[in-house]
Design an enzyme around this catalytic site. Sequence first.
Site, PDB file in Angstrom:
ATOM      1  CE  LYS A 217       3.590  -3.250   9.647  1.00 58.78           C
ATOM      2  NZ  LYS A 217       2.673  -4.331   9.215  1.00 58.78           N
TER       3      LYS A 217
ATOM      4  CD  GLU B 289       7.089 -15.142  10.806  1.00 54.31           C
ATOM      5  OE1 GLU B 289       7.666 -16.259  10.844  1.00 54.31           O
ATOM      6  OE2 GLU B 289       7.155 -14.386   9.821  1.00 54.31           O
TER       7      GLU B 289
ATOM      8  N   GLY C  35       3.455 -10.042   2.704  1.00 49.86           N
ATOM      9  CA  GLY C  35       3.737 -11.025   1.670  1.00 49.86           C
ATOM     10  C   GLY C  35       4.948 -10.631   0.862  1.00 49.86           C
TER      11      GLY C  35
ATOM     12  CB  ILE D 225      -0.927   0.029   1.236  1.00 46.24           C
ATOM     13  CG1 ILE D 225      -1.821  -1.209   1.257  1.00 46.24           C
ATOM     14  CG2 ILE D 225      -1.767   1.293   1.251  1.00 46.24           C
ATOM     15  CD1 ILE D 225      -2.670  -1.319   2.503  1.00 46.24           C
TER      16      ILE D 225
END
Length: 445
Positions: free
Chosen positions: A217, A202, A314, A148
């Site tokens: 973030k 994970e 990803g 994004i």
Amino acid sequence: MAQQPRSDRTIPLEPTTLRVALLGCGVVGTEVVRLLTTQAADLAARVGARLELVGIAVRDVEAERDPVVDRSLLTSDAEGLVEKADVVVEVVGGIEPARSLLLRAIEHGAAVVTANKALLAQDGPTLYAAADAAGVDLYFEAAVAGAIPIVRPVRESLVGDRVQRVLGIVNGTTNYVLDRMATEGLDLDAAVAEAQALGYAEADPTADVEGFDAAAKAAILASLAFHTRVSIDDVDRQGISSVTADDVAWAARTGHTIKLLAIAERSDEGVQVRVHPALVPLTHPLAGVRGAFNAVFVEAEAAGELMFYGRGAGGAPTASAVLGDVVSVARHRVLGGRGPVESAYAALPVLPASAARTRYQVRLEVTDQPGVLAQVAAVLAEHGVSIEAVRQPPGRALEPGVDDVAQLVISTHTATEAALRATVAAIEGLDVVRRVLSVLRVEGA
């Protein structure tokens, strides 16, 4: 004849070659190699120079790799590699050795592209200062929300505006988990196990489930949006580990869905940044973000409301963001110029969690007898928390053999976090309250 204006920009007469070093060759690093290899001609045309991958630093040069990786480029000498590169791409993650390697790269004049949210959130100013002193670029689009494009719009496109609020789903793993709990009725553990089986989580999902990833973030976005240094330590963080299937079911009954949100807000007093699960009205755009997708909602004075949506993680999506940055910094090397530097001029106070203002939904298990609601309401009034609505689900005991138990769901008007915490503590002390089942913020209403 009029004299033509002279340009200070020097355009090479012949194509040049820029040396690219890659630190890390996991899922994302492998996709970066793939794009550099398969799109080499297009990238050269966009940059104005050929991008030559001169080395890939890895911990284990003997490990099995995707065939797209030229094994002759693998090296364990990361320090030596960064000293001979024009552009260094870091997808190792973590604080060290990433920080030392990037500082060494900058010292030797390389532009840096990183996807390292943890490092930027903890010690971004050190990297910014080093890059500024050396006159090189530091780009990090891939550090927040994968593919994004959110860093560049906040950092550059909205730099002439005044951002008031950033509200986002920035962790795909937790969004997938909460979505599966909502759509399939799974409990948290089952949804996390499913996410692990699909590769979204994970083996140790702590960073995602406990909100550390989202907090990093949030710190980066807040720093950019409000021109103020915000570190991960400034972010009030709460993960989704306490969210139950009952919470998710009740959210749906009241016209909400539960999302793990990263929220950064500017007020007259300063900046407040937090990460926590929240009830989002089904009418809000973020409510429709499904699966492992991310979305960031930005509110600015002039631009109004903006929403950025897409795959937040990803290998291929993140590599796409990395390559976008590589093209930008490489073009600056070829044509001249610099990208944006750190903007921390505002230096707004970073407010504690207690200063946050929002609405709340408090769910209680109480003794089923007259006067209970009056006692609870008196406590809220005493602490200055106004009730918006009270609901009582059909009576049922949460424990076998207990018949005199009821639930109350109280929705409040906007209040401070400090007032709510004091209120909940006081409610827990009431004899008629067996336990506080959940406390959830309501955002986006």
